[in-house]
Design an enzyme around this catalytic site. Structure first.
Site, PDB file in Angstrom:
ATOM      1  N   ALA A  42      -5.549   8.896  -0.809  1.00 25.85           N
ATOM      2  CA  ALA A  42      -6.515   9.026   0.291  1.00 25.85           C
ATOM      3  C   ALA A  42      -6.069   9.963   1.412  1.00 25.85           C
ATOM      4  CB  ALA A  42      -6.790   7.637   0.878  1.00 25.85           C
ATOM      5  N   ASP A  46       0.849  -1.199   0.000  1.00 24.09           N
ATOM      6  CA  ASP A  46       0.000   0.000   0.000  1.00 24.09           C
ATOM      7  C   ASP A  46       0.882   1.245   0.000  1.00 24.09           C
ATOM      8  OD1 ASP A  46      -2.182  -1.624   0.269  1.00 24.09           O
ATOM      9  OD2 ASP A  46      -2.528  -1.180   2.382  1.00 24.09           O
ATOM     10  N   MET A  47       0.308   2.365  -0.415  1.00 28.31           N
ATOM     11  CA  MET A  47       1.043   3.630  -0.308  1.00 28.31           C
ATOM     12  C   MET A  47       0.381   4.492   0.755  1.00 28.31           C
ATOM     13  SD  MET A  47       3.702   5.147  -1.284  1.00 28.31           S
ATOM     14  CE  MET A  47       4.284   4.519  -2.852  1.00 28.31           C
ATOM     15  N   ARG A  61      -0.642  -0.703  -8.716  1.00 31.64           N
ATOM     16  CA  ARG A  61      -2.062  -0.461  -8.446  1.00 31.64           C
ATOM     17  C   ARG A  61      -2.206   1.057  -8.377  1.00 31.64           C
ATOM     18  NH1 ARG A  61      -3.435  -1.522  -2.828  1.00 31.64           N
ATOM     19  NH2 ARG A  61      -3.601  -3.714  -3.274  1.00 31.64           N
ATOM     20  N   HIS A 102     -13.175   3.336  -7.653  1.00 24.63           N
ATOM     21  CA  HIS A 102     -14.596   3.026  -7.819  1.00 24.63           C
ATOM     22  C   HIS A 102     -15.204   3.897  -8.911  1.00 24.63           C
ATOM     23  CE1 HIS A 102     -13.288   2.488  -3.633  1.00 24.63           C
ATOM     24  NE2 HIS A 102     -13.774   1.299  -3.841  1.00 24.63           N
TER      25      HIS A 102
HETATM   26  P1  FDA Z   1     -13.870   8.968  -6.400  1.00 24.32           P
HETATM   27  O1  FDA Z   1     -13.574   9.489  -5.038  1.00 24.32           O
HETATM   28  O2  FDA Z   1     -13.889   9.919  -7.541  1.00 24.32           O
HETATM   29  O3  FDA Z   1     -15.218   8.188  -6.334  1.00 24.32           O
HETATM   30  C1  FDA Z   1     -15.882   7.684  -7.474  1.00 24.32           C
HETATM   31  C2  FDA Z   1     -17.182   7.109  -7.028  1.00 24.32           C
HETATM   32  O4  FDA Z   1     -16.948   5.943  -6.238  1.00 24.32           O
HETATM   33  C3  FDA Z   1     -18.002   8.018  -6.114  1.00 24.32           C
HETATM   34  O5  FDA Z   1     -18.818   8.874  -6.842  1.00 24.32           O
HETATM   35  C4  FDA Z   1     -18.782   7.025  -5.292  1.00 24.32           C
HETATM   36  O6  FDA Z   1     -19.885   6.555  -6.014  1.00 24.32           O
HETATM   37  C5  FDA Z   1     -17.812   5.883  -5.125  1.00 24.32           C
HETATM   38  N1  FDA Z   1     -17.021   5.999  -3.892  1.00 24.32           N
HETATM   39  C6  FDA Z   1     -15.739   6.397  -3.786  1.00 24.32           C
HETATM   40  N2  FDA Z   1     -15.334   6.349  -2.502  1.00 24.32           N
HETATM   41  C7  FDA Z   1     -16.394   5.935  -1.788  1.00 24.32           C
HETATM   42  C8  FDA Z   1     -16.599   5.674  -0.427  1.00 24.32           C
HETATM   43  N3  FDA Z   1     -15.644   5.846   0.492  1.00 24.32           N
HETATM   44  N4  FDA Z   1     -17.815   5.254  -0.049  1.00 24.32           N
HETATM   45  C9  FDA Z   1     -18.807   5.059  -0.927  1.00 24.32           C
HETATM   46  N5  FDA Z   1     -18.661   5.280  -2.245  1.00 24.32           N
HETATM   47  C10 FDA Z   1     -17.476   5.701  -2.684  1.00 24.32           C
HETATM   48  N6  FDA Z   1      -5.298   5.110  -1.240  1.00 24.32           N
HETATM   49  C11 FDA Z   1      -4.025   5.362  -0.847  1.00 24.32           C
HETATM   50  O7  FDA Z   1      -3.653   6.523  -0.647  1.00 24.32           O
HETATM   51  N7  FDA Z   1      -3.140   4.321  -0.675  1.00 24.32           N
HETATM   52  C12 FDA Z   1      -3.477   3.022  -0.924  1.00 24.32           C
HETATM   53  O8  FDA Z   1      -2.653   2.102  -0.760  1.00 24.32           O
HETATM   54  C13 FDA Z   1      -4.807   2.761  -1.385  1.00 24.32           C
HETATM   55  N8  FDA Z   1      -5.208   1.483  -1.693  1.00 24.32           N
HETATM   56  C14 FDA Z   1      -6.434   1.297  -2.301  1.00 24.32           C
HETATM   57  C15 FDA Z   1      -6.748   0.039  -2.826  1.00 24.32           C
HETATM   58  C16 FDA Z   1      -7.943  -0.132  -3.524  1.00 24.32           C
HETATM   59  C17 FDA Z   1      -8.274  -1.487  -4.085  1.00 24.32           C
HETATM   60  C18 FDA Z   1      -8.847   0.965  -3.680  1.00 24.32           C
HETATM   61  C19 FDA Z   1     -10.146   0.814  -4.417  1.00 24.32           C
HETATM   62  C20 FDA Z   1      -8.530   2.194  -3.140  1.00 24.32           C
HETATM   63  C21 FDA Z   1      -7.334   2.374  -2.460  1.00 24.32           C
HETATM   64  N9  FDA Z   1      -6.998   3.631  -1.943  1.00 24.32           N
HETATM   65  C22 FDA Z   1      -5.701   3.844  -1.506  1.00 24.32           C
HETATM   66  C23 FDA Z   1      -8.027   4.715  -1.816  1.00 24.32           C
HETATM   67  C24 FDA Z   1      -8.001   5.670  -3.000  1.00 24.32           C
HETATM   68  O9  FDA Z   1      -6.846   6.462  -2.968  1.00 24.32           O
HETATM   69  C25 FDA Z   1      -9.225   6.614  -2.973  1.00 24.32           C
HETATM   70  O10 FDA Z   1      -9.170   7.404  -1.815  1.00 24.32           O
HETATM   71  C26 FDA Z   1     -10.560   5.899  -3.015  1.00 24.32           C
HETATM   72  O11 FDA Z   1     -10.532   4.801  -3.868  1.00 24.32           O
HETATM   73  C27 FDA Z   1     -11.697   6.867  -3.444  1.00 24.32           C
HETATM   74  O12 FDA Z   1     -11.460   7.355  -4.723  1.00 24.32           O
HETATM   75  P2  FDA Z   1     -12.071   6.713  -6.061  1.00 24.32           P
HETATM   76  O13 FDA Z   1     -10.925   6.386  -6.938  1.00 24.32           O
HETATM   77  O14 FDA Z   1     -12.917   5.554  -5.749  1.00 24.32           O
HETATM   78  O15 FDA Z   1     -12.821   7.853  -6.817  1.00 24.32           O
END
Ligand code: FDA
Length: 305
Positions: A184, A129-130, A179, A226
């Site tokens: 976050a 993870d990062m 990945r 997502h």
């Molecule tokens: P975005 O925030 O634009 O969301 C797109 C859509 O997805 C939203 O409109 C909503 O519908 C849905 N959605 C997103 N987040 C949601 C939530 N919390 N609850 C409900 N619905 C939600 N980060 C990091 O810094 N280090 C890491 O190692 C990882 N590892 C990791 C692994 C995997 C498999 C995933 C999916 C994510 C991570 N992350 C992570 C988290 C990542 O950085 C990011 O914060 C989240 O995935 C939310 O961003 P989205 O890319 O989903 O897009």
């Protein structure tokens, strides 16, 4: 709102108190099937039946002493054995600070090598993870050293960081497994894009570039997002260069856009669900609340018995 929750994730006073509240414990269940490894793996059944792979991560970060890392590493070896025993298509995802990065980089590497060797023997894979930006350089260096001895390993990179394009170029000679996520943590303007549209545009550009540059090489790309529209945009863009969906995977978190995970799997995308578990879920859950204000409404509704 996002910054308030990211601040709360780091606040030690809240970290000690909030997780004890019943409504918090009920609310976190939406993203976490339970606190034990067994509860995480029990949740894999319907996913596996639909052709969705799983990844496991035990929540916890920033150890008080290096000695705690021994227990964490031993736990991940047991997770790999359990994945094999249950016949799951599963991988593990670990945080470097959970293995002692705050204390000793060489010791952290030794733990990662041990876990990756075991994963290799059971046919699994290890993702790193990062975490926050203070750890990015150390984590990339760790991955370079790990990958030199153990190929079944990948690293998470964050599209909100301005340095990530250079980091991908730097890792390219290793034929890396990446990945890609949006990111976050709460990072300053000087090093990170803070505007969502810029993060999304960077994500798109990085993913497409990586797939094009790596088209004849054994790279691996996990789209850890997502954002289904973005995933489909990436798929469409690379398809014009003859790169199919089999060249990347989609990775999402347990409990988030579950219907879309099943739909994408039905449409032929390789999908994996990351299932988190463990007692130390508080900062991780705060980051999930920060990502989406609607989750806060859900948490408040959990105040009701
Ligand atoms: P975005 O925030 O634009 O969301 C797109 C859509 O997805 C939203 O409109 C909503 O519908 C849905 N959605 C997103 N987040 C949601 C939530 N919390 N609850 C409900 N619905 C939600 N980060 C990091 O810094 N280090 C890491 O190692 C990882 N590892 C990791 C692994 C995997 C498999 C995933 C999916 C994510 C991570 N992350 C992570 C988290 C990542 O950085 C990011 O914060 C989240 O995935 C939310 O961003 P989205 O890319 O989903 O897009």
């Amino acid at each position: 709102m996002r910054r308030v929750f990211l601040w709360a994730a780091r606040n030690t006073w809240l970290k000690e108190r909030l997780p004890r509240l019943g409504f918090m414990q009920r609310a976190v269940r939406r993203f976490m099937p339970g606190e034990t490894m067994a509860s995480a793996m029990d949740a894999a059944g319907p996913l596996q039946a639909a052709g969705i792979a799983t990844m496991y991560t035990r929540l916890g970060e920033n150890l008080a002493s290096l000695a705690e890392a021994d227990e964490v590493a031993a736990h991940y070896l047991a997770v790999l054995d359990e994945i094999a025993a249950r016949g799951l298509t599963g991988e593990v995802s670990v945080k470097p600070t959970q293995l002692g990065l705050d204390h000793d980089e060489d010791a952290t590497l030794a733990h990662l090598v041990r876990i990756a060797e075991h994963a290799s023997s059971t046919g699994a894979y290890v993702w790193i993870d990062m975490e926050g930006s203070a750890y990015v350089e150390h984590t990339i260096r760790l991955y370079e050293r790990l990958r030199a001895v153990q190929p079944r390993t990948g690293i998470c990179l964050q599209a909100y960081l301005k340095r990530t394009a250079d980091d991908i170029s730097r890792l390219m000679p290793l034929d890396p497994a990446i990945r890609l996520v949006k990111g976050a943590y709460d990072e300053p303007e000087a090093i990170a894009y803070r505007d969502k549209r810029r993060v999304d545009a960077n994500y798109l550009g990085l993913a497409v570039r990586f797939l094009l540059d790596g088209r004849d090489r054994p790279i691996r790309l996990g789209l850890g997002t997502h954002d289904v529209a973005l995933i489909e945009q990436i798929a469409a863009q690379v398809a014009t260069s003859g790169i199919g969906r089999d060249r990347f995977e989609v990775a999402m978190l347990y409990g988030i856009r579950a219907g879309e995970q099943f739909r994408l799997a039905r449409e032929g995308y390789a999908v994996a669900t990351l299932i988190a578990y463990g007692e130390h879920w508080y900062p991780w859950y705060m980051r999930r609340l920060a990502e989406r204000p609607a989750n806060v409404t859900f948490a408040i509704r959990s105040l009701l018995p």
